[in-house]
Design a protein around this motif. Structure first.
Motif, PDB file in Angstrom:
ATOM      1  N   GLU A 268      -1.938  22.812  25.803  1.00 33.06           N
ATOM      2  CA  GLU A 268      -2.503  21.462  25.659  1.00 33.06           C
ATOM      3  C   GLU A 268      -1.592  20.586  24.811  1.00 33.06           C
ATOM      4  O   GLU A 268      -1.319  19.431  25.158  1.00 33.06           O
ATOM      5  CB  GLU A 268      -3.896  21.537  25.044  1.00 33.06           C
ATOM      6  CG  GLU A 268      -4.931  22.135  25.976  1.00 33.06           C
ATOM      7  CD  GLU A 268      -6.283  22.359  25.314  1.00 33.06           C
ATOM      8  OE1 GLU A 268      -6.456  21.993  24.127  1.00 33.06           O
ATOM      9  OE2 GLU A 268      -7.172  22.925  25.986  1.00 33.06           O
ATOM     10  N   ALA A 269      -1.092  21.119  23.694  1.00 36.23           N
ATOM     11  CA  ALA A 269      -0.229  20.329  22.811  1.00 36.23           C
ATOM     12  C   ALA A 269       1.092  19.972  23.494  1.00 36.23           C
ATOM     13  O   ALA A 269       1.569  18.828  23.378  1.00 36.23           O
ATOM     14  CB  ALA A 269       0.032  21.105  21.514  1.00 36.23           C
TER      15      ALA A 269
ATOM     16  N   THR B 130       1.647  19.745  26.711  1.00 32.62           N
ATOM     17  CA  THR B 130       1.365  18.795  27.789  1.00 32.62           C
ATOM     18  C   THR B 130       1.178  17.393  27.225  1.00 32.62           C
ATOM     19  O   THR B 130       1.763  16.424  27.736  1.00 32.62           O
ATOM     20  CB  THR B 130       0.117  19.230  28.579  1.00 32.62           C
ATOM     21  OG1 THR B 130       0.371  20.513  29.153  1.00 32.62           O
ATOM     22  CG2 THR B 130      -0.216  18.232  29.677  1.00 32.62           C
ATOM     23  N   GLU B 131       0.399  17.276  26.162  1.00 33.08           N
ATOM     24  CA  GLU B 131       0.187  15.960  25.549  1.00 33.08           C
ATOM     25  C   GLU B 131       1.501  15.358  25.066  1.00 33.08           C
ATOM     26  O   GLU B 131       1.770  14.170  25.292  1.00 33.08           O
ATOM     27  CB  GLU B 131      -0.801  16.074  24.388  1.00 33.08           C
ATOM     28  CG  GLU B 131      -2.222  16.358  24.812  1.00 33.08           C
ATOM     29  CD  GLU B 131      -3.140  16.638  23.623  1.00 33.08           C
ATOM     30  OE1 GLU B 131      -2.738  16.396  22.461  1.00 33.08           O
ATOM     31  OE2 GLU B 131      -4.264  17.114  23.865  1.00 33.08           O
ATOM     32  N   ALA B 132       2.322  16.148  24.402  1.00 34.41           N
ATOM     33  CA  ALA B 132       3.600  15.653  23.884  1.00 34.41           C
ATOM     34  C   ALA B 132       4.536  15.251  25.016  1.00 34.41           C
ATOM     35  O   ALA B 132       5.254  14.239  24.918  1.00 34.41           O
ATOM     36  CB  ALA B 132       4.263  16.710  23.003  1.00 34.41           C
ATOM     37  N   THR B 133       4.536  16.008  26.090  1.00 37.07           N
ATOM     38  CA  THR B 133       5.403  15.700  27.224  1.00 37.07           C
ATOM     39  C   THR B 133       5.000  14.399  27.888  1.00 37.07           C
ATOM     40  O   THR B 133       5.845  13.538  28.164  1.00 37.07           O
ATOM     41  CB  THR B 133       5.368  16.860  28.245  1.00 37.07           C
ATOM     42  OG1 THR B 133       5.811  18.055  27.592  1.00 37.07           O
ATOM     43  CG2 THR B 133       6.264  16.568  29.433  1.00 37.07           C
ATOM     44  N   VAL B 134       3.711  14.224  28.127  1.00 35.45           N
ATOM     45  CA  VAL B 134       3.222  12.992  28.758  1.00 35.45           C
ATOM     46  C   VAL B 134       3.461  11.797  27.848  1.00 35.45           C
ATOM     47  O   VAL B 134       3.905  10.727  28.290  1.00 35.45           O
ATOM     48  CB  VAL B 134       1.733  13.124  29.146  1.00 35.45           C
ATOM     49  CG1 VAL B 134       1.159  11.789  29.584  1.00 35.45           C
ATOM     50  CG2 VAL B 134       1.569  14.180  30.233  1.00 35.45           C
ATOM     51  N   ARG B 135       3.227  11.969  26.545  1.00 32.77           N
ATOM     52  CA  ARG B 135       3.449  10.885  25.594  1.00 32.77           C
ATOM     53  C   ARG B 135       4.928  10.489  25.547  1.00 32.77           C
ATOM     54  O   ARG B 135       5.262   9.314  25.478  1.00 32.77           O
ATOM     55  CB  ARG B 135       2.958  11.308  24.204  1.00 32.77           C
ATOM     56  CG  ARG B 135       3.056  10.220  23.152  1.00 32.77           C
ATOM     57  CD  ARG B 135       2.471  10.635  21.804  1.00 32.77           C
ATOM     58  NE  ARG B 135       3.121  11.827  21.266  1.00 32.77           N
ATOM     59  CZ  ARG B 135       2.571  13.030  21.148  1.00 32.77           C
ATOM     60  NH1 ARG B 135       1.336  13.236  21.555  1.00 32.77           N
ATOM     61  NH2 ARG B 135       3.228  14.039  20.628  1.00 32.77           N
ATOM     62  N   THR B 136       5.821  11.461  25.623  1.00 30.29           N
ATOM     63  CA  THR B 136       7.247  11.201  25.490  1.00 30.29           C
ATOM     64  C   THR B 136       7.892  10.755  26.802  1.00 30.29           C
ATOM     65  O   THR B 136       8.707   9.832  26.810  1.00 30.29           O
ATOM     66  CB  THR B 136       7.972  12.472  24.980  1.00 30.29           C
ATOM     67  OG1 THR B 136       7.367  12.864  23.752  1.00 30.29           O
ATOM     68  CG2 THR B 136       9.446  12.215  24.757  1.00 30.29           C
TER      69      THR B 136
ATOM     70  N   SER C 101       1.760  12.150  34.429  1.00 26.90           N
ATOM     71  CA  SER C 101       0.404  12.674  34.388  1.00 26.90           C
ATOM     72  C   SER C 101       0.400  14.104  33.853  1.00 26.90           C
ATOM     73  O   SER C 101       1.334  14.869  34.123  1.00 26.90           O
ATOM     74  CB  SER C 101      -0.165  12.660  35.812  1.00 26.90           C
ATOM     75  OG  SER C 101      -1.329  13.437  35.892  1.00 26.90           O
ATOM     76  N   PRO C 102      -0.646  14.484  33.138  1.00 29.23           N
ATOM     77  CA  PRO C 102      -0.748  15.868  32.690  1.00 29.23           C
ATOM     78  C   PRO C 102      -0.679  16.873  33.845  1.00 29.23           C
ATOM     79  O   PRO C 102      -0.177  17.980  33.682  1.00 29.23           O
ATOM     80  CB  PRO C 102      -2.110  15.938  31.993  1.00 29.23           C
ATOM     81  CG  PRO C 102      -2.375  14.544  31.566  1.00 29.23           C
ATOM     82  CD  PRO C 102      -1.755  13.671  32.619  1.00 29.23           C
ATOM     83  N   ASP C 103      -1.163  16.470  35.018  1.00 36.00           N
ATOM     84  CA  ASP C 103      -1.131  17.363  36.174  1.00 36.00           C
ATOM     85  C   ASP C 103       0.291  17.661  36.639  1.00 36.00           C
ATOM     86  O   ASP C 103       0.506  18.603  37.412  1.00 36.00           O
ATOM     87  CB  ASP C 103      -1.925  16.773  37.338  1.00 36.00           C
ATOM     88  CG  ASP C 103      -3.417  16.738  37.061  1.00 36.00           C
ATOM     89  OD1 ASP C 103      -3.881  17.529  36.218  1.00 36.00           O
ATOM     90  OD2 ASP C 103      -4.110  15.917  37.685  1.00 36.00           O
TER      91      ASP C 103
END
Length: 68
Positions: A22-23, A25-31, A35-37
């Motif tokens: 989860e962490a 994925t969140e960091a990747t999408v933010r950066t 989409s998380p998917d």
């Protein structure tokens, strides 16, 4: 989006891997956006006897620490 390969010593719980997924994925999408998917994370559990640093197996280092 990326595929993230995570190599770590075996023994982590499913809950720990879930939290890390989860962490990451969140960091990747933010950066990177997206989409998380679109973020894939693959975990590789490596036994300590299959990992060496500085020419020494981690299983040997662990045994030495336990003997001290």
């Amino acid at each position: 989006m990326p595929t993230i390969r995570v190599e770590l010593f075996e023994g982590r719980t499913v809950e720990q891997k879930r939290a890390l997924a989860e962490a990451l994925t969140e960091a990747t999408v933010r950066t990177l956006g997206g989409s998380p998917d679109g973020v894939d994370i693959v975990f590789f559990d490596v036994p300590r006897h299959n990992w060496a640093t500085g020419g020494r197996l981690w299983s040997d280092q662990q045994q030495q620490q336990q003997q001290q």
